[in-house]
Motif scaffolding. Structure first.
Motif, mmCIF file in Angstrom:
data_model
loop_
_atom_site.group_PDB
_atom_site.id
_atom_site.type_symbol
_atom_site.label_atom_id
_atom_site.label_comp_id
_atom_site.label_asym_id
_atom_site.label_seq_id
_atom_site.Cartn_x
_atom_site.Cartn_y
_atom_site.Cartn_z
ATOM 1 N N ARG A 1 -2.717 58.253 41.885
ATOM 2 C CA ARG A 1 -2.431 57.111 41.027
ATOM 3 C C ARG A 1 -2.830 55.853 41.761
ATOM 4 O O ARG A 1 -2.450 55.656 42.923
ATOM 5 C CB ARG A 1 -0.951 57.058 40.659
ATOM 6 C CG ARG A 1 -0.592 55.919 39.714
ATOM 7 C CD ARG A 1 0.819 56.076 39.164
ATOM 8 N NE ARG A 1 1.147 55.032 38.205
ATOM 9 C CZ ARG A 1 1.870 53.959 38.484
ATOM 10 N NH1 ARG A 1 2.363 53.799 39.715
ATOM 11 N NH2 ARG A 1 2.110 53.059 37.562
ATOM 12 N N LEU A 2 -3.590 54.995 41.082
ATOM 13 C CA LEU A 2 -4.095 53.766 41.690
ATOM 14 C C LEU A 2 -3.648 52.574 40.862
ATOM 15 O O LEU A 2 -3.824 52.576 39.636
ATOM 16 C CB LEU A 2 -5.625 53.811 41.760
ATOM 17 C CG LEU A 2 -6.224 55.007 42.528
ATOM 18 C CD1 LEU A 2 -7.739 55.034 42.340
ATOM 19 C CD2 LEU A 2 -5.870 54.938 43.986
ATOM 20 N N VAL A 3 -3.097 51.578 41.501
ATOM 21 C CA VAL A 3 -2.633 50.385 40.814
ATOM 22 C C VAL A 3 -3.204 49.154 41.505
ATOM 23 O O VAL A 3 -2.850 48.871 42.662
ATOM 24 C CB VAL A 3 -1.097 50.321 40.785
ATOM 25 C CG1 VAL A 3 -0.654 49.055 40.053
ATOM 26 C CG2 VAL A 3 -0.510 51.564 40.118
ATOM 27 N N GLU B 1 -20.768 34.525 38.446
ATOM 28 C CA GLU B 1 -21.273 35.860 38.105
ATOM 29 C C GLU B 1 -20.427 36.989 38.687
ATOM 30 O O GLU B 1 -20.672 38.167 38.385
ATOM 31 C CB GLU B 1 -22.733 36.030 38.553
ATOM 32 C CG GLU B 1 -22.998 35.664 39.992
ATOM 33 C CD GLU B 1 -23.517 34.232 40.132
ATOM 34 O OE1 GLU B 1 -22.983 33.316 39.443
ATOM 35 O OE2 GLU B 1 -24.461 34.033 40.943
ATOM 36 N N ASP B 2 -19.446 36.661 39.490
ATOM 37 C CA ASP B 2 -18.497 37.666 39.982
ATOM 38 C C ASP B 2 -17.376 37.928 38.972
ATOM 39 O O ASP B 2 -16.542 38.814 39.186
ATOM 40 C CB ASP B 2 -17.871 37.223 41.305
ATOM 41 C CG ASP B 2 -18.867 37.165 42.438
ATOM 42 O OD1 ASP B 2 -18.803 36.198 43.224
ATOM 43 O OD2 ASP B 2 -19.712 38.080 42.542
ATOM 44 N N THR B 3 -17.369 37.160 37.901
ATOM 45 C CA THR B 3 -16.351 37.350 36.866
ATOM 46 C C THR B 3 -16.480 38.730 36.244
ATOM 47 O O THR B 3 -17.561 39.114 35.768
ATOM 48 C CB THR B 3 -16.493 36.277 35.777
ATOM 49 O OG1 THR B 3 -16.211 35.003 36.346
ATOM 50 C CG2 THR B 3 -15.535 36.548 34.630
ATOM 51 N N ALA B 4 -15.399 39.499 36.283
ATOM 52 C CA ALA B 4 -15.414 40.884 35.781
ATOM 53 C C ALA B 4 -14.023 41.473 35.898
ATOM 54 O O ALA B 4 -13.134 40.895 36.543
ATOM 55 C CB ALA B 4 -16.390 41.735 36.579
ATOM 56 N N MET B 5 -13.878 42.654 35.303
ATOM 57 C CA MET B 5 -12.696 43.462 35.570
ATOM 58 C C MET B 5 -13.013 44.298 36.800
ATOM 59 O O MET B 5 -14.060 44.957 36.850
ATOM 60 C CB MET B 5 -12.385 44.370 34.380
ATOM 61 C CG MET B 5 -11.121 45.175 34.540
ATOM 62 S SD MET B 5 -9.646 44.172 34.434
ATOM 63 C CE MET B 5 -9.532 43.990 32.653
ATOM 64 N N TYR B 6 -12.133 44.256 37.768
ATOM 65 C CA TYR B 6 -12.345 44.986 39.010
ATOM 66 C C TYR B 6 -11.449 46.227 39.039
ATOM 67 O O TYR B 6 -10.242 46.134 38.786
ATOM 68 C CB TYR B 6 -12.058 44.098 40.204
ATOM 69 C CG TYR B 6 -13.179 43.118 40.482
ATOM 70 C CD1 TYR B 6 -13.422 42.042 39.629
ATOM 71 C CD2 TYR B 6 -14.023 43.284 41.584
ATOM 72 C CE1 TYR B 6 -14.462 41.169 39.867
ATOM 73 C CE2 TYR B 6 -15.063 42.408 41.830
ATOM 74 C CZ TYR B 6 -15.282 41.352 40.963
ATOM 75 O OH TYR B 6 -16.316 40.466 41.196
ATOM 76 N N TYR B 7 -12.073 47.355 39.375
ATOM 77 C CA TYR B 7 -11.376 48.630 39.391
ATOM 78 C C TYR B 7 -11.402 49.245 40.782
ATOM 79 O O TYR B 7 -12.408 49.186 41.489
ATOM 80 C CB TYR B 7 -12.028 49.614 38.434
ATOM 81 C CG TYR B 7 -12.018 49.200 36.990
ATOM 82 C CD1 TYR B 7 -13.069 48.472 36.455
ATOM 83 C CD2 TYR B 7 -10.960 49.549 36.153
ATOM 84 C CE1 TYR B 7 -13.075 48.102 35.122
ATOM 85 C CE2 TYR B 7 -10.954 49.181 34.819
ATOM 86 C CZ TYR B 7 -12.013 48.453 34.320
ATOM 87 O OH TYR B 7 -12.001 48.086 32.989
ATOM 88 N N GLY C 1 -7.995 53.203 38.759
ATOM 89 C CA GLY C 1 -6.895 52.351 38.378
ATOM 90 C C GLY C 1 -7.165 51.713 37.026
ATOM 91 O O GLY C 1 -8.204 51.938 36.406
ATOM 92 N N GLN C 2 -6.238 50.862 36.591
ATOM 93 C CA GLN C 2 -6.354 50.254 35.271
ATOM 94 C C GLN C 2 -7.178 48.964 35.297
ATOM 95 O O GLN C 2 -7.555 48.446 34.259
ATOM 96 C CB GLN C 2 -4.966 49.962 34.701
ATOM 97 C CG GLN C 2 -4.298 48.679 35.192
ATOM 98 C CD GLN C 2 -3.864 48.732 36.650
ATOM 99 O OE1 GLN C 2 -3.850 49.783 37.267
ATOM 100 N NE2 GLN C 2 -3.502 47.579 37.198
ATOM 101 N N GLY C 3 -7.430 48.452 36.477
ATOM 102 C CA GLY C 3 -8.250 47.254 36.620
ATOM 103 C C GLY C 3 -7.449 45.982 36.751
ATOM 104 O O GLY C 3 -6.298 45.888 36.313
ATOM 105 N N THR C 4 -8.077 44.987 37.365
ATOM 106 C CA THR C 4 -7.494 43.656 37.481
ATOM 107 C C THR C 4 -8.593 42.639 37.221
ATOM 108 O O THR C 4 -9.705 42.769 37.722
ATOM 109 C CB THR C 4 -6.825 43.448 38.856
ATOM 110 O OG1 THR C 4 -6.149 42.191 38.880
ATOM 111 C CG2 THR C 4 -7.819 43.524 40.007
#
Length: 124
Positions: A3-5, A89-95, A115-118
């Motif tokens: 599990r990754l958070v 350009e680094d704007t994104a959802m990070y997983y 994980g669900q991303g941040t």
């Protein structure tokens, strides 16, 4: 199972910094730990990977070299991504992801656990 958070995302101005964290639990004996990101309308891409099978190695996508640093605190079962000199350009959802037997370390399809991303948003 692993599990990754993730945590630590947010909004920052260009040139700023953020540190992402990924807390792992469960079966954490994996050799490949990575950060990936996905911007709207774009394919998921590899950011940085840490190989922990014996001697540790780090891998970075070319555009992240010198700006991002991946690290791990084994005692806390936590993976980090320090991001400096952020650009719009680094704007994104990070997983956060983990896996074994990976051949192309920056290829997201080879990772089994996610994980669900941040969300990271960089404004100009």
């Amino acid at each position: 199972q692993v599990r990754l958070v993730e945590s630590g995302g947010g909004s920052v101005q260009a040139g700023g910094s953020l540190e992402l964290s990924c807390a792992a639990s469960g079966s954490t004996y994996r050799h490949y730990w990575g950060w990936f990101r996905q911007a709207p309308g774009k394919e998921r891409e590899g950011v940085a990977v840490l190989y922990t099978g014996g001697v540790s190695f780090t891998y970075y996508a070319d555009s992240m070299k010198g700006r991002f640093t991946i690290s791990q605190d084994k005692a806390k079962n936590t993976l980090y991504l320090q991001m400096n000199s952020l650009k719009p350009e680094d704007t994104a959802m990070y997983y956060c992801a983990a896996g074994d037997g990976v051949t192309n370390v920056l290829n997201w399809v080879e990772y089994r656990y996610w994980g669900q991303g941040t969300q990271v948003t960089v404004s100009s």
